[in-house]
Scaffold this active site. Structure first.
Site, PDB file in Angstrom:
ATOM      1  N   LYS A 153       6.199  -1.463  -1.667  1.00 19.47           N
ATOM      2  CA  LYS A 153       5.126  -0.464  -1.657  1.00 19.47           C
ATOM      3  C   LYS A 153       5.745   0.933  -1.661  1.00 19.47           C
ATOM      4  O   LYS A 153       6.634   1.224  -0.863  1.00 19.47           O
ATOM      5  CB  LYS A 153       4.259  -0.643  -0.415  1.00 19.47           C
ATOM      6  CG  LYS A 153       3.472  -1.950  -0.413  1.00 19.47           C
ATOM      7  CD  LYS A 153       2.685  -2.135   0.863  1.00 19.47           C
ATOM      8  CE  LYS A 153       1.585  -1.115   1.018  1.00 19.47           C
ATOM      9  NZ  LYS A 153       0.781  -1.360   2.235  1.00 19.47           N
TER      10      LYS A 153
HETATM   11  C1  E4P Z   1      -2.390  -0.987   2.858  1.00 16.27           C
HETATM   12  O1  E4P Z   1      -1.761  -0.833   1.845  1.00 16.27           O
HETATM   13  C2  E4P Z   1      -2.687   0.158   3.708  1.00 16.27           C
HETATM   14  O2  E4P Z   1      -1.489   0.631   4.207  1.00 16.27           O
HETATM   15  C3  E4P Z   1      -3.640  -0.178   4.820  1.00 16.27           C
HETATM   16  O3  E4P Z   1      -4.630  -1.064   4.395  1.00 16.27           O
HETATM   17  C4  E4P Z   1      -4.239   1.046   5.462  1.00 16.27           C
HETATM   18  O4  E4P Z   1      -5.214   0.628   6.386  1.00 16.27           O
HETATM   19  P1  E4P Z   1      -5.796   1.626   7.504  1.00 16.27           P
HETATM   20  O5  E4P Z   1      -6.513   2.722   6.808  1.00 16.27           O
HETATM   21  O6  E4P Z   1      -6.726   0.754   8.309  1.00 16.27           O
HETATM   22  O7  E4P Z   1      -4.641   2.113   8.298  1.00 16.27           O
END
Ligand code: E4P
Length: 220
Positions: free
Chosen positions: A85
């Site tokens: 990522k």
């Molecule tokens: C996934 O890629 C994200 O990092 C994650 O879903 C963010 O979630 P949040 O907004 O609940 O922290």
């Protein structure tokens, strides 16, 4: 469609991998930090908890493209089939291009706008993760962002998939799927809510009561 869990909770992955048709597990630095297990220990455990099903995602931390590429190589040395990522910043876009040239699969993350997400796909990302709840929390429209991104990818970068992220409710997830997005990642508690409702439990309990009353057992 692909359903992922957004977590670093190894026990939750083991439990839910048995129940759900899981495509894999996503993490982010905050999720990993909350568990306090070093990433080099955690990622192989998550990989093992998934069994042979699905893909694992983990995020780079360095601020520069070159640093992100080094982070990506380190992460891939921990789990060889890991998807990396990369935040879709200017440096992140440069990193995605470099990683594409190395054959390392990437996901463009921290996506708050459809055009931002499209750029990561054009740079070579295989997945793009719009943050549904965080866009809503800013006064935007997370589902609209997903809808626009999905259309843009279909038109201009058909190799890439939307992997919608940042959910607080099953309703948000359903709206994304109805908007056509191919994959979603849910925290374990939101995933559990998809199959647990008082009315469902009551219906199953009534079946059991009626069967037990008539035949004296719960099995067929
Ligand atoms: C996934 O890629 C994200 O990092 C994650 O879903 C963010 O979630 P949040 O907004 O609940 O922290």
């Amino acid at each position: 469609m692909e359903l992922y869990l957004d977590t670093s909770d190894v026990a939750a992955v083991k439990t839910l991998a048995r129940i759900f048709p899981l495509a894999g597990v996503t993490t982010n630095p905050s999720i990993v930090a909350a568990g306090k297990t070093p990433v080099g220990t955690l990622l192989p455990r998550l990989r093992e908890a998934l069994g042979d099903q699905g893909r694992l995602f983990a995020q780079v931390m360095a601020p520069t493209a070159e640093g992100m590429v080094s982070d990506a190589r380190r992460l891939r040395a921990m789990v060889e089939d890991l998807v990396v990522k990369v935040p879709v910043t200017a440096e992140g876009l440069a990193a995605i291009k470099l990683l594409k040239a190395e054959g390392i699969p990437t996901l463009g993350t921290a996506v708050y706008g459809a055009a931002q997400g499209l750029l990561s796909a054009l740079a070579g990302a295989e997945y793009v993760a719009p943050y549904v709840n965080r866009v809503d929390a800013q006064g935007g429209d997370g589902i609209q962002t997903v809808t626009e991104l999905h259309r843009l990818l279909k038109m201009h970068a058909p190799h890439a998939k939307v992997l919608a992220a940042s959910f607080k409710t099953p309703r948000q997830a359903l709206a994304c799927l109805l908007a056509g997005c191919e994959s979603i990642t849910l925290p374990p508690d939101v995933a559990q809510q998809l199959i647990s409702a008082p009315a469902v439990d009551a219906a199953v309990a009534k079946f059991e009561h009626d069967w037990q009353s008539a035949f004296g057992r719960s099995a067929i």
